[in-house]
Design a protein around this motif. Structure first.
Motif, PDB file in Angstrom:
ATOM      1  N   CYS A 125       0.816  -1.217   0.000  1.00 46.35           N
ATOM      2  CA  CYS A 125       0.000   0.000   0.000  1.00 46.35           C
ATOM      3  C   CYS A 125       0.849   1.267   0.000  1.00 46.35           C
ATOM      4  N   MET A 127       0.911   4.099  -2.877  1.00 45.54           N
ATOM      5  CA  MET A 127       0.602   5.516  -2.649  1.00 45.54           C
ATOM      6  C   MET A 127       1.735   6.415  -3.112  1.00 45.54           C
ATOM      7  N   THR A 151       1.436   6.572  -6.925  1.00 45.68           N
ATOM      8  CA  THR A 151       0.259   7.311  -7.368  1.00 45.68           C
ATOM      9  C   THR A 151       0.427   8.810  -7.156  1.00 45.68           C
ATOM     10  N   TYR A 152       0.905   9.199  -5.979  1.00 44.70           N
ATOM     11  CA  TYR A 152       1.118  10.621  -5.712  1.00 44.70           C
ATOM     12  C   TYR A 152       2.198  11.193  -6.626  1.00 44.70           C
ATOM     13  N   VAL A 193      -6.428   6.057  -4.463  1.00 45.47           N
ATOM     14  CA  VAL A 193      -5.782   6.429  -3.201  1.00 45.47           C
ATOM     15  C   VAL A 193      -6.663   6.030  -2.024  1.00 45.47           C
ATOM     16  N   VAL A 236      -5.638   3.406   0.880  1.00 49.05           N
ATOM     17  CA  VAL A 236      -5.705   3.745   2.305  1.00 49.05           C
ATOM     18  C   VAL A 236      -6.574   2.736   3.056  1.00 49.05           C
TER      19      VAL A 236
END
Length: 521
Positions: free
Chosen positions: A368, A372, A375-376, A396, A400
């Motif tokens: 995870c 993240m 993706t960010y 996202v 989470v």
């Protein structure tokens, strides 16, 4: 160090343990006492999560932080840096700094007055702090209220997990102790529900968010007065008859409590043989594994990235493009996932063991956090100037939620279970105080620095935590023995047979029948 006199038989590979001679009956008194003690986690969770919604709530920001509200309405503002404010983080983090100092005091107080009375002190401070926050007219009142809440956290977080571990039947100790973390997440869930409603109320909505904390504080304050103290605490204070009565009350009137009481008395006698303080005692060589775990478990817990999913989830969702109300709704969804995963952990921790849950959870967290970071980095950019596509923003939220599930079955509840059960009676209060003080100190540092870290490191903040997850999972695999099912005063045998820690631990003071082969997974 007291090893206890119960018969212990651990499964091959360090995977588990079963115990004979102790009552495993779950009485009504045990259930009610555990629920009341675990309720300290509820108000702690509420105080943790309420700030996540408050810090992007219009009524709160307009009253105390108008400059942040202006940045939220600036289309050219770097999305990573909207909430970068030292005054705002001081409001959030003051609770944890106060908790550090309270923990150092609470260990001594708890030893003198008992686990239950320590929880009563914490509940009283919760009540006063909540009233002060609700009535605040300036930032100073907010911070003072948070400081009182921090002192309350120091007392309840030190005493409640140990209370749960000491009164729970050995067979179900993991499940009972995990209730504290479950209630903590219930508190977080309630806080997000309150914030969701308060966010729609202009001018005074923030007072509703802070004022609701008075209700559970009052319930805990009243309820804790009617539960028994633990027999371990009573024996330690020389109240043997009261300890026997307490043990019969929590194990059942027909239960044979002599063997368990004998082990508790033996542990207390070991404690009395020492004339130095518990904090000086815990640094001795024979307590080396306990000292290492008292430091390592809270340090690793804070480095899992939990600061994101517990304190700043609404801000995280706001950063990727959700509105303020939808960001709080997203946080509510993650709370539900957390509660489900913690319930699953409570059902499995005493069946599959602590180490197994650590391994599974570590793998999920790694996936995870890596997801993240990518993706960010790819969709929001390194300068926070891009608008994240809706599909990736939803991804996202999904990551989470998956993170919460992995955290909820592993480090979430086990952070409370492991420190509450591993320490011998003579250093238990000191060990739990040290562990919780370290945890709160690191939470203070992270709440003071995370928003600035997110502003500076951007998506690299998630990669940083992912690297630490690899380290902590390897540490657990090699150095944490399995403790499931072993009576709390008989855990000396587990350390004495561990492939590494056996070189430090003294042999048990009473004969033990054991079978265990525990080493690196």
């Amino acid at each position: 160090m007291a090893g206890g006199g119960a018969t212990v038989a651990a499964a091959d590979g360090g995977s588990g343990a079963m115990v004979s001679g102790y009552s495993s009956e779950i009485t009504f008194t045990v259930v009610m006492s555990c629920l009341m003690a675990a309720s300290g986690g509820l108000i702690f969770g509420y105080d943790i999560s309420i700030t996540g919604g408050l810090t992007q709530m219009q009524s709160f920001l307009e009253a105390f932080f108008p400059e942040i509200w202006a940045k939220m309405n600036n289309a050219e503002q770097d999305a990573y840096c909207i909430f970068d404010s030292q005054v705002l983080t001081t409001f959030v983090s003051s609770l944890y700094l106060a908790g550090v100092f309270a923990c150092l005091i609470a260990g001594h107080v708890t030893r003198r007055v008992g686990r239950r009375n320590s929880m009563l002190i914490g509940a009283s401070l919760f009540f006063v702090g909540a009233i002060l926050n609700c009535a605040a007219v300036n930032i100073a009142m907010l911070v003072i209220g948070r400081i009182l809440l921090g002192f309350a956290v120091g007392f309840t977080n030190q005493s409640a997990p140990v209370y749960l571990a000491e009164i729970a039947p050995a067979r179900w100790r993991g499940a009972f102790t995990s209730i504290f973390h479950f209630f903590l997440n219930v508190g977080m869930f309630v806080a997000d529900l309150v914030n969701y409603r308060a966010n729609t109320i202009p001018v005074w909505g923030w007072r509703l968010s802070l004022g609701v904390a008075v209700v559970p504080a009052a319930v805990i304050l009243v309820g804790a007065a009617f539960i028994p103290d633990t027999p371990n605490s009573l024996v330690l204070r020389g109240k043997l008859d009261e300890a026997r009565a307490s043990l019969r009350r929590i194990r059942g009137a027909s239960a044979d409590v002599d063997l368990e009481l004998k082990d508790i008395v033996r542990a207390a006698e070991e404690d009395r043989q020492h004339h130095t303080g518990a904090f000086r005692r815990i640094v001795r060589r024979e307590y080396r594994p306990h000292l290492v775990m008292a430091i390592a478990i809270p340090v690793f817990f804070e480095l899992t990235g939990m600061i994101v999913v517990t304190l700043f989830t609404p801000l995280l969702f706001y950063t990727v493009g959700f509105s303020s109300q939808k960001a709080i709704l997203g946080s509510i969804i993650t709370d539900v996932v957390s509660l489900a995963s913690i319930a699953a952990a409570a059902l499995t921790v005493d069946r599959y063991g602590r180490r197994t849950l650590f391994m599974v959870g570590g793998g999920v967290l790694l996936v995870c956090l890596t997801g993240m970071a990518w993706t960010y980095g790819a969709r929001l950019g390194s300068d926070g100037g891009k608008t994240m596509p809706r599909g990736y923003a939803v991804a996202v939220v999904a990551l989470v939620c998956l993170y919460d599930a992995g955290f909820g079955i592993s480090w979430g509840p086990l952070k409370w279970i492991i420190p509450s059960e591993i320490f011998p009676l003579e250093v238990r209060s000191a060990g739990q105080s040290m562990s919780e003080a370290i945890s709160l100190a690191l939470t203070f540092v992270q709440t003071q620095s995370f928003l600035q870290m997110l502003c500076s490191f951007k998506f690299g903040a998630f990669a940083y935590n992912a690297a630490w997850v690899v380290v902590m999972t390897a540490f657990v695999a090699f150095f944490l023995p399995e403790t499931k099912g072993v009576p709390i005063e008989s855990l000396g045998a587990v350390w004495a047979q561990h492939w590494y820690w056996k070189r430090f631990v003294k042999p048990a003071t009473a004969p033990q029948t054991t079978k265990q082969a525990d080493g690196p997974a």
